[in-house]
Scaffold this active site. Structure first.
Site, PDB file in Angstrom:
ATOM      1  N   SER A 133       0.856  -1.176   0.000  1.00 56.84           N
ATOM      2  CA  SER A 133       0.000   0.000   0.000  1.00 56.84           C
ATOM      3  C   SER A 133       0.897   1.233   0.000  1.00 56.84           C
ATOM      4  CB  SER A 133      -0.943  -0.040   1.212  1.00 56.84           C
ATOM      5  OG  SER A 133      -1.823   1.061   1.220  1.00 56.84           O
ATOM      6  N   TYR A 147      -4.777   8.138  -6.903  1.00 52.96           N
ATOM      7  CA  TYR A 147      -3.812   7.123  -6.454  1.00 52.96           C
ATOM      8  C   TYR A 147      -4.170   6.644  -5.049  1.00 52.96           C
ATOM      9  CZ  TYR A 147       0.542   5.378  -4.389  1.00 52.96           C
ATOM     10  OH  TYR A 147       1.479   4.632  -3.719  1.00 52.96           O
ATOM     11  N   LYS A 151      -5.390   2.938  -3.095  1.00 53.99           N
ATOM     12  CA  LYS A 151      -4.757   2.347  -1.920  1.00 53.99           C
ATOM     13  C   LYS A 151      -5.737   2.232  -0.751  1.00 53.99           C
ATOM     14  CE  LYS A 151      -0.641   1.800  -3.696  1.00 53.99           C
ATOM     15  NZ  LYS A 151      -0.135   0.437  -3.984  1.00 53.99           N
ATOM     16  N   THR A 182      12.349   5.478  -6.081  1.00 52.80           N
ATOM     17  CA  THR A 182      12.279   4.368  -7.032  1.00 52.80           C
ATOM     18  C   THR A 182      11.891   4.822  -8.439  1.00 52.80           C
ATOM     19  OG1 THR A 182       9.951   3.966  -6.494  1.00 52.80           O
ATOM     20  CG2 THR A 182      11.606   2.789  -5.190  1.00 52.80           C
TER      21      THR A 182
END
Length: 273
Positions: A133, A147, A151, A182
């Site tokens: 999550s 987004y 979640k 990332t």
């Protein structure tokens, strides 16, 4: 030796986790949109690594992939739903197609893989499901509403699931990463900005810059292995630091507002017989 099924294994946190899982001697079914991106795993680890090309939004393909893994390794002990993308944009900026795609990947993709592994885990009377999550699954920040909606849906489904499958010794954990570099946002779909919402984007980045320290993605590999080995894993765990203070403030503010409006709540109750 355990068998893992890991989605989103070719990049970001998933790539670090895939290496760590195989390095410690477990079997891994690793999935990605392009199987060629997983070839280094099969080259290095041989038969213990199974690379699968998979679009998690394709329910039939998910079912077929889980069947293939169960036939290859005899069962799936741990599922890690990591595939996802992060759509940055104010609610009005997001197109209908982008909103559906966000839910299809982050929520329905995790739902399909979860449903696919459950029959086998129930038959064997054991299993672990880890849902990736976000801190945004617990707090809603501006310019991340769609987004975060994906979640929040994952959070609700997983919490209910945990109560449903505990009787089968299946344990569910929601992993809540805070900030890790990332490249997730950069590789995700982009909205067309509406100038009127510049303040929302500014508030998002101002908020993410205040108190949140980017973590080391490689370090999360040791954390997920420790979580897998924990005899009594939590329903939720933060990955990263400095998330507790905003969570305390979030839940305190929610309760305070609900209590402040308790008179209206009572008004709505009426006078039941």
């Amino acid at each position: 030796m355990s068998t893992w099924f890991l989605t989103g294994a070719s990049r970001g946190l998933g790539a670090h986790w895939a290496e760590a899982i195989l390095e410690r001697g477990d079997n891994l079914a690793a999935t990605a949109r392009a199987a060629a991106s997983l070839k280094p795993l099969t080259d290095r680890y041989g038969d213990r690594a199974l690379a699968l090309e998979l679009d998690v939004t394709d329910r039939a393909a998910v079912d077929a992939a889980v069947d293939a893994v169960e036939q290859r390794f005899g069962g799936i002990d741990l599922l890690v739903n990591n595939a996802g993308h992060m759509l940055v944009g104010a609610v009005e900026e997001v197109t209908a197609e982008q909103a559906r795609a966000q839910m299809d990947v982050n929520y329905f993709g995790a739902l399909w893989t979860t449903r696919a592994v459950l029959p086998g885990m129930r038959r064997r009377g054991r299993g672990r499901i880890m849902q990736v999550s976000s801190l945004g699954g617990l707090i809603a920040y501006p310019a991340l509403g769609i987004y975060e909606a994906s979640k929040w849906a994952l959070e609700a489904m997983s919490q209910a699931l945990a109560a449903e499958v505990a009787a089968f010794d299946i344990q569910v954990t929601l992993i809540e990463p805070i900030v890790f570099p990332t490249g997730l946002a950069a590789t995700s779909p982009q909205v067309t900005r509406i100038p009127a919402y510049a303040h929302a984007h500014e508030a998002l980045y101002a908020g993410s810059a205040s108190g949140f320290v980017p973590g080391d993605p490689a370090a999360t590999a040791a954390a997920i292995l420790a979580l897998a080995d924990a005899p009594n894993p939590p329903l939720r765990v933060l990955f990263g630091i400095n998330g507790l203070d905003p969570l305390r403030a979030e839940y305190a503010a929610r309760l305070a507002e609900i209590e402040q409006w308790d008179d209206l709540s009572r008004l709505a109750q009426g006078n039941p017989a």
